[in-house]
Design a protein around this motif. Sequence first.
Motif, mmCIF file in Angstrom:
data_model
loop_
_atom_site.group_PDB
_atom_site.id
_atom_site.type_symbol
_atom_site.label_atom_id
_atom_site.label_comp_id
_atom_site.label_asym_id
_atom_site.label_seq_id
_atom_site.Cartn_x
_atom_site.Cartn_y
_atom_site.Cartn_z
ATOM 1 N N ALA A 119 0.803 -1.230 0.000
ATOM 2 C CA ALA A 119 0.000 0.000 0.000
ATOM 3 C C ALA A 119 0.833 1.276 0.000
ATOM 4 O O ALA A 119 0.277 2.386 -0.043
ATOM 5 C CB ALA A 119 -0.927 0.002 1.212
ATOM 6 N N ILE A 120 2.147 1.162 0.048
ATOM 7 C CA ILE A 120 3.009 2.349 0.126
ATOM 8 C C ILE A 120 2.989 3.131 -1.186
ATOM 9 O O ILE A 120 3.114 2.561 -2.274
ATOM 10 C CB ILE A 120 4.447 1.937 0.489
ATOM 11 N N THR A 121 2.782 4.443 -1.057
ATOM 12 C CA THR A 121 2.823 5.350 -2.204
ATOM 13 C C THR A 121 3.789 6.488 -1.884
ATOM 14 O O THR A 121 4.359 6.549 -0.793
ATOM 15 C CB THR A 121 1.434 5.943 -2.501
ATOM 16 N N GLU A 122 3.913 7.406 -2.837
ATOM 17 C CA GLU A 122 4.796 8.548 -2.606
ATOM 18 C C GLU A 122 4.266 9.461 -1.504
ATOM 19 O O GLU A 122 5.009 10.273 -0.948
ATOM 20 C CB GLU A 122 4.999 9.340 -3.894
ATOM 21 N N LYS A 123 2.981 9.321 -1.154
ATOM 22 C CA LYS A 123 2.388 10.138 -0.096
ATOM 23 C C LYS A 123 2.472 9.486 1.290
ATOM 24 O O LYS A 123 2.160 10.129 2.287
ATOM 25 C CB LYS A 123 0.926 10.440 -0.412
ATOM 26 N N THR A 124 2.875 8.227 1.339
ATOM 27 C CA THR A 124 2.929 7.529 2.617
ATOM 28 C C THR A 124 4.005 8.139 3.504
ATOM 29 O O THR A 124 5.173 8.233 3.108
ATOM 30 C CB THR A 124 3.219 6.032 2.425
ATOM 31 N N ALA A 125 3.602 8.560 4.700
ATOM 32 C CA ALA A 125 4.551 9.166 5.640
ATOM 33 C C ALA A 125 4.767 8.311 6.877
ATOM 34 O O ALA A 125 5.806 8.421 7.527
ATOM 35 C CB ALA A 125 4.052 10.547 6.074
ATOM 36 N N ALA A 126 3.782 7.474 7.203
ATOM 37 C CA ALA A 126 3.886 6.725 8.456
ATOM 38 C C ALA A 126 3.041 5.457 8.403
ATOM 39 O O ALA A 126 2.161 5.300 7.550
ATOM 40 C CB ALA A 126 3.429 7.598 9.629
ATOM 41 N N VAL A 127 3.336 4.580 9.345
ATOM 42 C CA VAL A 127 2.546 3.377 9.574
ATOM 43 C C VAL A 127 2.115 3.407 11.033
ATOM 44 O O VAL A 127 2.917 3.713 11.921
ATOM 45 C CB VAL A 127 3.355 2.099 9.291
#
Length: 365
Positions: A119-127
């Motif tokens: 699910a990681i995209t260029e907008k992913t900042a955190a989990v």
Amino acid sequence: MIPMVDLKAQYLQIKDEIDQSLRQVLDSCAFVLGPNVKAFEEETAAYLGIKHAIGVASGTDALHLALLAAGIGEGDEVITTPFTFIATAEAIRYVGAKPVFVDIDPKTFNIDPDAIEAAITEKTAAVMPVHLFGQPADMQRISAICEKHGLRMVEDCAQSFGASIGGQQTGSFGVSAGFSFFPSKNLGCYGDGGLVTTNEDDIADKVKVLRNHGSEVRYYHDVIGYNSRLDELQAAILRIKLRRIDDFNHNRRRVAHLYSDLMADLSVTTPYEDGIGVHVYHQYTLLTDRRDAVMQALQKSGIACAVYYPVPLHRQKVFAEECAGLTLPVTEAVAARCLSLPIYPELPEADVRRIESVIRAALND
């Protein structure tokens, strides 16, 4: 009647200490950010093996401020689980970020690390992993994913106080974490309360300012903050309970293991322990295809039970538009079959056996 949790039973065990401590607070008239809050923060940090522990007003506030201080904000995506209480996603929304829901592991009910990576995209900042029901999430794999992709990890430890992995406490793996002290929690106060933990000095400093109206020096405000301070009376109660948390969790595990042993031959799926982390059983949640029949039998016998959670977050009305078309089959299957039974440290063995006998009769009917 057997309740889901018996707060009175625990209170009566420690009543003299609780009452004396509350009287001391009332006599001192130090009610806000007083000596008990400071002492509780120090004692909790030592117990958790973390550098900083900052008391706040609730578990939801703890997650909110943990994210905010970690630099998560507008336009960011935060990957998390849909099988949790809504506070997890609320906190993400509060900071202007978008919760991205992914599927769960069918055994632990925690977030699936493989689904995170996909699910990681260029907008992913955190989990934001949730240690659901007191079962630690797969921190080794999640930490590796975050390190590989340069993501921040903020733990939701609302249900996992005292749970550990290889001797390391939940709440000490991410850049920050949030705990809840709601009365029914493993470590619970007599109202609302929460805690932010971190090993990073700058995050701790930000949380301390944010919880107190954006003020480091009284009447001088550097940022817009919040009124989110752990109450002195609650801190006094929590200090007494903290000294007993390992015993409380040991007895929760005793109850859980008795349930599982008694129901080993029944057509239910009892909670899974992965052998890596120590499960502290905030809830004892099983799976059954005959949930309605079991619930009806328990309720008829005066035994409480509950469904945590009947509607996953991606199916909630508040997220309907952004999650339109999203199917998470494991989450949906678990939500349709899950059932939580009474569990608390003081639950007598005789009551556990009675509960099991009612379930057995319902399944054999």
